[in-house]
Motif scaffolding. Structure first.
Motif, PDB file in Angstrom:
ATOM      1  N   ASN A 142       0.821  -1.211   0.000  1.00 44.73           N
ATOM      2  CA  ASN A 142       0.000   0.000   0.000  1.00 44.73           C
ATOM      3  C   ASN A 142       0.853   1.258   0.000  1.00 44.73           C
ATOM      4  O   ASN A 142       0.510   2.259  -0.642  1.00 44.73           O
ATOM      5  CB  ASN A 142      -0.952   0.001   1.200  1.00 44.73           C
ATOM      6  N   MET A 143       1.977   1.224   0.712  1.00 48.44           N
ATOM      7  CA  MET A 143       2.882   2.373   0.689  1.00 48.44           C
ATOM      8  C   MET A 143       3.466   2.575  -0.711  1.00 48.44           C
ATOM      9  O   MET A 143       3.643   3.696  -1.180  1.00 48.44           O
ATOM     10  CB  MET A 143       4.015   2.180   1.696  1.00 48.44           C
ATOM     11  N   ARG A 144       3.726   1.445  -1.394  1.00 49.87           N
ATOM     12  CA  ARG A 144       4.238   1.529  -2.759  1.00 49.87           C
ATOM     13  C   ARG A 144       3.209   2.204  -3.668  1.00 49.87           C
ATOM     14  O   ARG A 144       3.554   3.036  -4.509  1.00 49.87           O
ATOM     15  CB  ARG A 144       4.563   0.133  -3.278  1.00 49.87           C
ATOM     16  N   ARG A 145       1.948   1.859  -3.482  1.00 49.36           N
ATOM     17  CA  ARG A 145       0.891   2.472  -4.296  1.00 49.36           C
ATOM     18  C   ARG A 145       0.818   3.978  -4.054  1.00 49.36           C
ATOM     19  O   ARG A 145       0.614   4.749  -4.997  1.00 49.36           O
ATOM     20  CB  ARG A 145      -0.451   1.821  -3.960  1.00 49.36           C
ATOM     21  N   VAL A 146       0.996   4.378  -2.825  1.00 48.54           N
ATOM     22  CA  VAL A 146       0.977   5.815  -2.523  1.00 48.54           C
ATOM     23  C   VAL A 146       2.083   6.524  -3.279  1.00 48.54           C
ATOM     24  O   VAL A 146       1.889   7.611  -3.842  1.00 48.54           O
ATOM     25  CB  VAL A 146       1.111   6.060  -1.009  1.00 48.54           C
ATOM     26  N   HIS A 147       3.254   5.915  -3.309  1.00 51.63           N
ATOM     27  CA  HIS A 147       4.393   6.530  -3.985  1.00 51.63           C
ATOM     28  C   HIS A 147       4.230   6.548  -5.506  1.00 51.63           C
ATOM     29  O   HIS A 147       4.763   7.422  -6.172  1.00 51.63           O
ATOM     30  CB  HIS A 147       5.687   5.796  -3.614  1.00 51.63           C
ATOM     31  N   GLU A 148       3.513   5.588  -6.033  1.00 55.24           N
ATOM     32  CA  GLU A 148       3.466   5.434  -7.480  1.00 55.24           C
ATOM     33  C   GLU A 148       2.197   5.972  -8.137  1.00 55.24           C
ATOM     34  O   GLU A 148       2.190   6.241  -9.339  1.00 55.24           O
ATOM     35  CB  GLU A 148       3.624   3.949  -7.846  1.00 55.24           C
ATOM     36  N   ASP A 149       1.131   6.125  -7.357  1.00 52.61           N
ATOM     37  CA  ASP A 149      -0.161   6.458  -7.965  1.00 52.61           C
ATOM     38  C   ASP A 149      -0.823   7.616  -7.216  1.00 52.61           C
ATOM     39  O   ASP A 149      -1.262   7.451  -6.078  1.00 52.61           O
ATOM     40  CB  ASP A 149      -1.068   5.226  -7.928  1.00 52.61           C
ATOM     41  N   PRO A 150      -0.914   8.780  -7.845  1.00 46.43           N
ATOM     42  CA  PRO A 150      -1.562   9.920  -7.176  1.00 46.43           C
ATOM     43  C   PRO A 150      -3.079   9.833  -7.132  1.00 46.43           C
ATOM     44  O   PRO A 150      -3.729  10.669  -6.503  1.00 46.43           O
ATOM     45  CB  PRO A 150      -1.115  11.120  -8.023  1.00 46.43           C
TER      46      PRO A 150
END
Length: 266
Positions: free
Chosen positions: A162-170
C-alpha cells in the motif's frame, strides 16, 4: 519539505531496495513500532528488573501499570499526534479528533489500571517478560530504543504494498480504502499485543475480564473512528508524507531487549 512525485518514487525505490537487501541477508523479523526516549526506555528496564527481584506486589502492580501507560501514551504521540500534524487538518476537525482520541486514551488508562491492579507475582513476571519483548533496540546502536511489536509477514507485505501504491499512484481514490484498512489492521495488531494477549494470560476473575474486554473493544472502535475521520478526505499531497512517516515505523534491523540483553531462560 514536500517531495515531488519523481523524487518520492526514487527515494521509495532506494528504501525498498535496502529493505530487500536486509531481508535477504538477515531474514529479520518484521516489527512495527515507534521510538521511545531514553527516560522511558530506562523506566521499562527498571520495571522489568524490579518485578524480577520481587517485593511488594501492590507497589509492583502500580509501577507496571504506570510503565504500560507511559508506553501507550508515547504510542499516541507517534500514531496520532504526529500524523495529525502531517495531515494539517482544520482546527475544527482537530478538536473533534482530539476529543475522540483523548476519550480512547482515558479508556486505555482505565483498562490498564483495572487489569494490573492486585496481580499476583506470577502475573507480574509474565508481564515483565512481555515488556522484554516489547522494547527493541537498534542492531548497531543500543541507545536507540523502540516500542515494537512483531508483524505477521502477510500484514507487513500488505502495508509495504500500500505504501508503494501511494508513492506510485496519485489517484488516491483507487486505494484509499486499502490504506484505511491497513492502518486499522496495524492498530488491531497493536491492541492484540498490548492488551488482548495480557488479558488472556492474566489470572483474573470473570467480572474483571468482561470489563477489560469491553474496554478493549471500545478502544479499538474509537481508534478506528479517528482513522476514518483523518483519512476519508485526505488528498494526495497530504497522504504522501504520511506514507513516508509510517514507513519509518517499519523495522527489520532491531532486536528485542530480551534477545539482546537477557538470557533466553530468564
Amino acid at each position: 519539505m514536500m517531495l515531488h512525485l519523481p523524487q518520492a518514487k526514487q527515494q521509495y525505490s532506494e528504501m525498498e531496495n535496502k529493505m530487500k537487501t536486509t531481508a535477504s541477508k538477515h531474514r529479520e523479523i518484521r516489527y512495527f513500532g515507534y521510538p521511545i526516549d531514553p527516560s522511558l526506555y530506562q523506566q521499562v528496564i527498571d520495571t522489568i528488573t524490579a518485578i524480577n527481584l520481587g517485593g511488594d506486589t501492590r507497589k509492583l502492580c502500580e509501577q507496571a501499570a504506570e510503565t504500560l501507560i507511559a508506553i501507550t501514551d508515547a504510542g499516541f504521540d507517534a500514531y496520532y499526534e504526529r500524523p495529525a500534524q502531517l495531515a494539517n487538518i482544520s482546527s475544527t476537525l482537530k478538536r473533534a479528533t482530539d476529543a475522540g482520541i483523548h476519550a480512547v486514551q482515558k479508556g486505555i488508562h482505565l483498562v490498564i489500571r483495572k487489569l494490573i491492579k492486585n496481580r499476583s507475582i506470577k502475573d507480574l513476571e509474565r508481564l515483565a517478560n512481555n515488556f522484554s519483548y516489547l522494547v527493541c533496540v537498534d542492531d548497531t546502536d543500543a541507545s536507540k530504543a523502540y516500542a515494537c511489536f512483531q508483524l505477521e509477514e502477510s500484514l507487513y507485505q500488505r502495508v509495504v504494498a500500500n505504501m508503494r501504491r501511494v508513492h506510485e499512484d496519485p489517484n488516491i481514490e483507487s486505494y484509499r480504502r486499502d490504506v484505511i484498512v491497513s492502518v486499522e489492521d496495524l492498530i488491531g495488531a497493536g491492541i492484540d499485543v498490548f492488551y488482548t494477549k495480557p488479558v488472556s494470560e492474566a489470572d483474573i476473575g470473570r467480572i474483571t475480564r468482561k470489563a477489560a474486554d469491553i474496554g478493549i473493544s471500545t478502544v479499538q472502535k474509537g481508534s478506528n473512528a479517528v482513522v476514518h475521520r483523518l483519512f476519508k478526505d485526505m488528498d494526495y499531497a497530504t497522504l504522501l508524507p504520511m506514507a513516508e512517516y509510517f514507513e519509518t515505523l517499519l523495522h527489520s534491523e532491531v532486536q528485542t531487549y530480551k534477545r539482546r540483553f537477557m538470557k533466553a531462560g530468564a
